[in-house]
Design a protein around this motif. Structure first.
Motif, short mmCIF file in Angstrom:
data_model
loop_
_atom_site.label_atom_id
_atom_site.label_comp_id
_atom_site.label_asym_id
_atom_site.label_seq_id
_atom_site.Cartn_x
_atom_site.Cartn_y
_atom_site.Cartn_z
N LYS A 21 0.81 -1.22 0.00
CA LYS A 21 0.00 0.00 0.00
C LYS A 21 0.84 1.27 0.00
CE LYS A 21 -0.69 0.03 4.91
NZ LYS A 21 -1.52 -0.22 6.03
N GLY A 22 2.14 1.18 0.27
CA GLY A 22 3.02 2.34 0.16
C GLY A 22 3.28 3.08 1.46
N PHE A 23 2.68 2.70 2.54
CA PHE A 23 2.95 3.33 3.83
C PHE A 23 2.66 2.31 4.92
CE2 PHE A 23 -1.39 4.19 2.61
CZ PHE A 23 -2.12 3.89 3.73
N CYS A 24 3.15 2.59 6.12
CA CYS A 24 2.91 1.66 7.22
C CYS A 24 2.05 2.34 8.28
CB CYS A 24 4.22 1.15 7.81
SG CYS A 24 5.31 2.42 8.37
N CYS A 25 1.61 1.59 9.23
CA CYS A 25 0.72 2.08 10.27
C CYS A 25 1.39 3.21 11.07
CB CYS A 25 0.36 0.91 11.19
SG CYS A 25 -0.66 1.38 12.60
#
Length: 114
Positions: A21-25
């Motif tokens: 998705k291209g980013f993390c939490c």
């Protein structure tokens, strides 16, 4: 049955969607604790899938707060970098050669040669 379906859905998300998705939490990045999906998985395993109806909204609120904190910090860091560059530019102007007007940033040590 609901619990196992929820665990499978979370596992599919963690394995196949989240890495791409291209980013993390934001919560995980900001706090160093488990991500929202890992939190959901733990809730299902410990208490059950129906507990997610109460637990996840609170977790997502914490994640939104973490995102806002990270955004604020990165905006502040960008502003500090801009200010350092601006200050470096002033140093160049202040250190300009009196004879030819070249700044120290342009030529290093000024020898006044064209």
């Amino acid at each position: 049955m609901i619990d196992s379906a929820a665990l499978k859905a979370i596992g599919v998300y963690q394995r196949y969607l989240s890495p791409y998705k291209g980013f993390c939490c934001a919560y995980r990045v900001h706090s160093g604790r488990a991500s929202c999906s890992e939190y959901a998985r733990r809730i299902v395993r410990r208490i059950g899938a129906l507990a997610l109806l109460q637990a996840l909204p609170r977790q997502f609120a914490r994640c939104r707060s973490a995102f806002a904190a990270l955004r604020s910090r990165s905006e502040q860091q960008r502003a500090e970098r801009r200010e350092r560059r601006r200050e470096a530019g002033r140093d160049c102007i202040e250190n300009a050669c009196e004879e030819c007007g070249n700044s120290a940033c342009d030529v290093g040590a000024c020898d006044c040669s064209p």
